[in-house]
Design a protein around this motif. Structure first.
Motif, PDB file in Angstrom:
ATOM      1  N   UNK A  39      70.347 120.915  51.801  1.00 12.85           N
ATOM      2  CA  UNK A  39      68.823 120.861  51.656  1.00 12.85           C
ATOM      3  C   UNK A  39      68.452 119.409  51.516  1.00 12.85           C
ATOM      4  N   UNK A  40      69.425 118.285  51.533  1.00 16.89           N
ATOM      5  CA  UNK A  40      69.163 116.911  51.190  1.00 16.89           C
ATOM      6  C   UNK A  40      69.556 116.292  52.661  1.00 16.89           C
ATOM      7  N   UNK A  41      69.709 116.865  53.847  1.00 14.22           N
ATOM      8  CA  UNK A  41      70.083 116.281  54.949  1.00 14.22           C
ATOM      9  C   UNK A  41      68.911 115.860  55.780  1.00 14.22           C
ATOM     10  N   UNK A  42      69.164 114.600  56.502  1.00 15.50           N
ATOM     11  CA  UNK A  42      67.934 114.287  57.276  1.00 15.50           C
ATOM     12  C   UNK A  42      68.409 113.833  58.783  1.00 15.50           C
ATOM     13  N   UNK A  43      67.809 113.844  59.858  1.00 15.43           N
ATOM     14  CA  UNK A  43      66.253 114.371  59.540  1.00 15.43           C
ATOM     15  C   UNK A  43      66.008 115.668  59.331  1.00 15.43           C
ATOM     16  N   UNK A  44      64.971 116.236  58.866  1.00 14.78           N
ATOM     17  CA  UNK A  44      64.629 117.692  58.698  1.00 14.78           C
ATOM     18  C   UNK A  44      64.600 118.280  60.061  1.00 14.78           C
ATOM     19  N   UNK A  45      65.154 119.759  60.009  1.00 13.23           N
ATOM     20  CA  UNK A  45      65.421 120.402  61.218  1.00 13.23           C
ATOM     21  C   UNK A  45      64.125 120.228  62.163  1.00 13.23           C
ATOM     22  N   UNK A  46      64.412 120.256  63.559  1.00 15.94           N
ATOM     23  CA  UNK A  46      63.538 120.216  64.552  1.00 15.94           C
ATOM     24  C   UNK A  46      62.381 119.286  64.330  1.00 15.94           C
ATOM     25  N   UNK A  47      62.722 118.221  63.867  1.00 14.39           N
ATOM     26  CA  UNK A  47      61.509 117.034  63.639  1.00 14.39           C
ATOM     27  C   UNK A  47      62.377 115.592  63.549  1.00 14.39           C
ATOM     28  N   UNK A  48      61.476 114.607  63.554  1.00 13.47           N
ATOM     29  CA  UNK A  48      62.342 113.519  63.462  1.00 13.47           C
ATOM     30  C   UNK A  48      61.826 113.052  61.810  1.00 13.47           C
ATOM     31  N   UNK A  49      61.477 113.630  60.855  1.00 15.65           N
ATOM     32  CA  UNK A  49      61.170 113.601  59.536  1.00 15.65           C
ATOM     33  C   UNK A  49      62.202 113.224  58.808  1.00 15.65           C
ATOM     34  N   UNK A  50      62.249 112.122  58.123  1.00 20.58           N
ATOM     35  CA  UNK A  50      63.293 111.803  57.263  1.00 20.58           C
ATOM     36  C   UNK A  50      63.131 111.922  55.725  1.00 20.58           C
ATOM     37  N   UNK A  51      63.806 112.681  55.307  1.00 24.57           N
ATOM     38  CA  UNK A  51      63.507 112.986  53.744  1.00 24.57           C
ATOM     39  C   UNK A  51      63.460 111.488  52.838  1.00 24.57           C
ATOM     40  N   UNK A  52      62.860 111.720  51.946  1.00 22.41           N
ATOM     41  CA  UNK A  52      63.049 110.615  50.829  1.00 22.41           C
ATOM     42  C   UNK A  52      64.422 110.910  50.222  1.00 22.41           C
ATOM     43  N   UNK A  53      65.083 109.761  50.179  1.00 20.93           N
ATOM     44  CA  UNK A  53      66.532 109.627  49.623  1.00 20.93           C
ATOM     45  C   UNK A  53      66.563 110.209  48.197  1.00 20.93           C
TER      46      UNK A  53
END
Length: 321
Positions: A39-53
């Motif tokens: 639940x902390x991995x990037x990018x978010x599935x199916x997107x280019x959205x990077x989670x805030x670390x």
């Protein structure tokens, strides 16, 4: 930290005693790393959205973090308003009843009460670096069901095959390769509004592992007859609760009930030809061992099943606890 899980016949112990030992109720004893990794991995599935670390020591909500600045993301497919999704939280006609059954939608968590902050449910395990719903339809818990169908691996004469190192019999389970991410997984899916978990378990197995949606009414009736034998017998609830899933956000998360249906003789499943359908790209019987790399928390569920049946899991006995 090591912990032991003990399994006893249901008839010998009170339901309360069983529930105190059950993995679902050991949730609070898991460390956060176990509960929040995918639940902390990037990018978010199916997107280019990077989670805030989110550093490991800042995952828990009890840790004060004034500079926490998560990314807001809800997929376009969710915002389009399909039948399986809630409206946006600020929709003037949307009055969700969190922590309770809301009409046909179950908004109660399997892990107890969750906090609602500024009108939004808060992920009970901690921060994920993303707010909104991502790919998930519901604010708060999104309920799924995972049927784990098992049999013993046998040779051509029908004898159980033991692992050469451990001497324990090898268990097999029906695995699917997910179309969305290409990972191997337990067949399963979302609980429909108003649907009983038992119905979801059976329906998802039919659709994903037997391709029932493409069968004629006659073929489907025969499948139903065989499956009824398997799904009506005594079964083992492997896990109920929060799932570490790559789709989880601060405001929406996956929960599941994983249930094991074991075909002791293998005769029932011999009459049911596996055929991938719905969300599955491939379906097959897979030998169970610790070498398996599975989607989300599925490897953990499979390990619990091997413990239940005393089957082979690892060649390494592991450190003494």
């Amino acid at each position: 930290r090591c912990f032991f899980l003990f399994f006893f016949p249901f008839s010998n112990f009170s339901a309360n005693y069983w529930s105190s030992l059950h993995p679902a109720n050991m949730f609070n004893s898991y460390n956060v790393k176990f509960s929040h990794s995918k639940a902390l991995t990037s990018p978010y599935p199916g997107s280019h959205v990077e989670r805030s670390q989110v550093p490991e020591d800042k995952v828990g909500w009890l840790i004060e973090w004034k500079d926490y600045n998560p990314v807001e993301y809800t997929a376009v497919s969710v915002l389009a308003g399909p039948s399986w999704a809630d409206p946006q939280i600020d929709n003037k006609d949307f009055y969700p009843k969190f922590n309770e059954r809301d009409g046909e939608v179950e908004r109660k968590s399997l892990n107890g009460l969750y906090v609602v902050e500024n009108g939004r449910p808060r992920n009970p395990v901690g921060r994920t670096g993303v707010t909104g719903r991502g790919l998930l339809g519901r604010w708060g818990p999104n309920h799924a069901a995972d049927p784990i169908v098992t049999r013993w691996k046998r040779d051509a004469s029908g004898n159980k095959i033991a692992h050469p190192v451990t001497g324990k019999n090898i268990l097999q389970f029906v695995a699917i390769k997910r179309r969305d991410c290409g990972e191997w997984a337990i067949p399963g899916g979302m609980v429909d509004p108003g649907e009983k978990i038992s119905a979801t378990l059976k329906r998802e197995f039919e659709e994903e592992a037997l391709n029932s949606l493409q069968k004629s009414p006659e073929e489907k009736a025969e499948l139903e007859k065989q499956l009824h034998k398997l799904f009506s017998q005594e079964h083992f609830v492997v896990y109920r609760g929060y799932v570490d899933d790559p789709r989880n956000t601060d405001n929406a998360w996956m929960e599941t009930e994983a249930v094991n249906y074991h075909d002791e003789t293998g005769e029932i499943m011999d009459n049911l030809p596996l055929e991938a359908g719905d969300d599955a790209g491939v379906v097959k019987w897979v030998d169970i061992s610790e070498k398996l790399k599975l989607y989300a928390s599925h490897s953990y569920f499979i390990k619990l099943v091997t413990e239940k049946w005393g089957a082979h899991w690892s060649e390494d006995p592991g450190p003494e606890c």
